[in-house]
Design a protein around this motif. Structure first.
Motif, PDB file in Angstrom:
ATOM      1  N   GLU A 139      28.799  37.911  67.722  1.00  0.00           N
ATOM      2  CA  GLU A 139      27.399  37.689  68.091  1.00  0.00           C
ATOM      3  C   GLU A 139      26.586  38.983  68.151  1.00  0.00           C
ATOM      4  OE1 GLU A 139      27.583  34.923  71.400  1.00  0.00           O
ATOM      5  OE2 GLU A 139      28.544  33.428  70.096  1.00  0.00           O
ATOM      6  N   GLN A 143      23.171  38.961  66.121  1.00  0.00           N
ATOM      7  CA  GLN A 143      21.902  39.399  66.701  1.00  0.00           C
ATOM      8  C   GLN A 143      21.292  40.531  65.881  1.00  0.00           C
ATOM      9  OE1 GLN A 143      20.300  37.799  69.033  1.00  0.00           O
ATOM     10  NE2 GLN A 143      18.559  39.227  69.058  1.00  0.00           N
ATOM     11  N   PHE A 158      20.776  34.695  72.293  1.00  0.00           N
ATOM     12  CA  PHE A 158      22.122  35.202  72.577  1.00  0.00           C
ATOM     13  C   PHE A 158      22.142  36.277  73.661  1.00  0.00           C
ATOM     14  CE2 PHE A 158      22.685  32.947  68.626  1.00  0.00           C
ATOM     15  CZ  PHE A 158      23.815  32.209  68.931  1.00  0.00           C
ATOM     16  N   TYR A 204      25.698  29.230  63.464  1.00  0.00           N
ATOM     17  CA  TYR A 204      24.798  29.815  64.451  1.00  0.00           C
ATOM     18  C   TYR A 204      23.331  29.438  64.211  1.00  0.00           C
ATOM     19  CZ  TYR A 204      28.288  32.818  66.709  1.00  0.00           C
ATOM     20  OH  TYR A 204      29.351  33.288  67.446  1.00  0.00           O
TER      21      TYR A 204
END
Length: 254
Positions: A139, A143, A158, A204
């Protein structure tokens, strides 16, 4: 959203931790289990397998998740429910479990107080929450890709929500404020393994709340391509393997 979540994210991100949590739950020999924020039922299925003699009630706030989960794990009783207003009598369960759901509770002490209310004397509350964003390599890369695709005002789900309840001291303080005794706290790092970054990006971007943010902004194919490129640069070509850290808590009623 539930289908994309189940296909692309559950095997990589959620199943490894569900196996851990279910093993810990079974070791407590529960008879009546309540699961909060059950999602598509990855933990539910593991609970049914590891604690076959227990009655499992699975709940989620989202109707679509309840519909999907009830088909995936029909051995449990499924209910739509708000964790802050649980539709169950006092003392009805001896174990409440929750996988990566507590960070979504708008009033955590209120929700934990409800959990304590529905637990019998000596009951346990077992749950996990993500560590800081920097401890979840998949993640972090995601991001970075979103921030590259949106240099101004990137989606912040996130860092602020999924990883927004990542201080164990705060979690413990909230449990104590709700009347629990914290029995155990564990930092747990497991590997997330995916066939490709493209699969991860699909999960995602279409199976999480980031989906709505992208729909508002438009140009989804270009965003997807940028995020895949950034994640691949950080995680490598082909199959992906990266560490993910969570905290696991076990608390008991007084």
């Amino acid at each position: 959203m539930p289908a994309a979540y189940e296909r692309y994210l559950v095997p990589v991100v959620f199943r490894p931790f569900a196996e851990d949590l279910a093993t810990k739950a079974a070791a407590l020999h529960p008879r009546r289990i309540l699961e909060l924020a059950a999602g598509t039922g990855v933990l539910t299925s593991k609970l049914l397998a590891t604690a076959p003699s227990a009655e499992v009630t699975a709940t989620d706030l989202n109707e679509a998740m309840v519909a999907f989960g009830s088909a995936r794990a029909p051995g449990a009783v499924w209910r739509q429910a708000d964790a802050q207003r649980l539709p169950f009598p006092d003392g009805g369960f001896d174990l409440v479990v929750c996988q990566f759901g507590v960070m979504f509770f708008s009033g955590r002490v209120a929700a934990f107080t409800e959990v304590r209310r529905v637990l019998a004397s000596g009951g346990r509350f077992l749950f996990n929450t993500w560590g800081p964003l920097g401890t979840h390599a998949l993640e972090v890369a995601l991001q970075a890709g979103l921030e590259r695709a949106f240099p101004v005002d990137p989606p912040r789900f996130f860092p602020t929500v999924a990883h927004g309840y990542a201080d164990p001291a705060v979690v413990v303080a909230d449990l104590v404020a709700a009347g629990f005794v914290v029995e155990k706290e564990q930092e747990l790092t497991l590997q997330g393994r995916a066939a490709s970054t493209a699969d991860l990006v699909t999960g995602y971007l279409t199976g999480t709340p980031v989906r709505a943010a992208l729909e508002e902004r438009g140009d989804e194919p270009a965003v997807r391509a940028t995020v895949i490129e950034e994640m691949t640069a950080r995680l490598g070509e082909g199959p992906v393997s990266a560490p993910m850290t969570a905290y696991v808590f076990r608390a008991a009623t007084q």
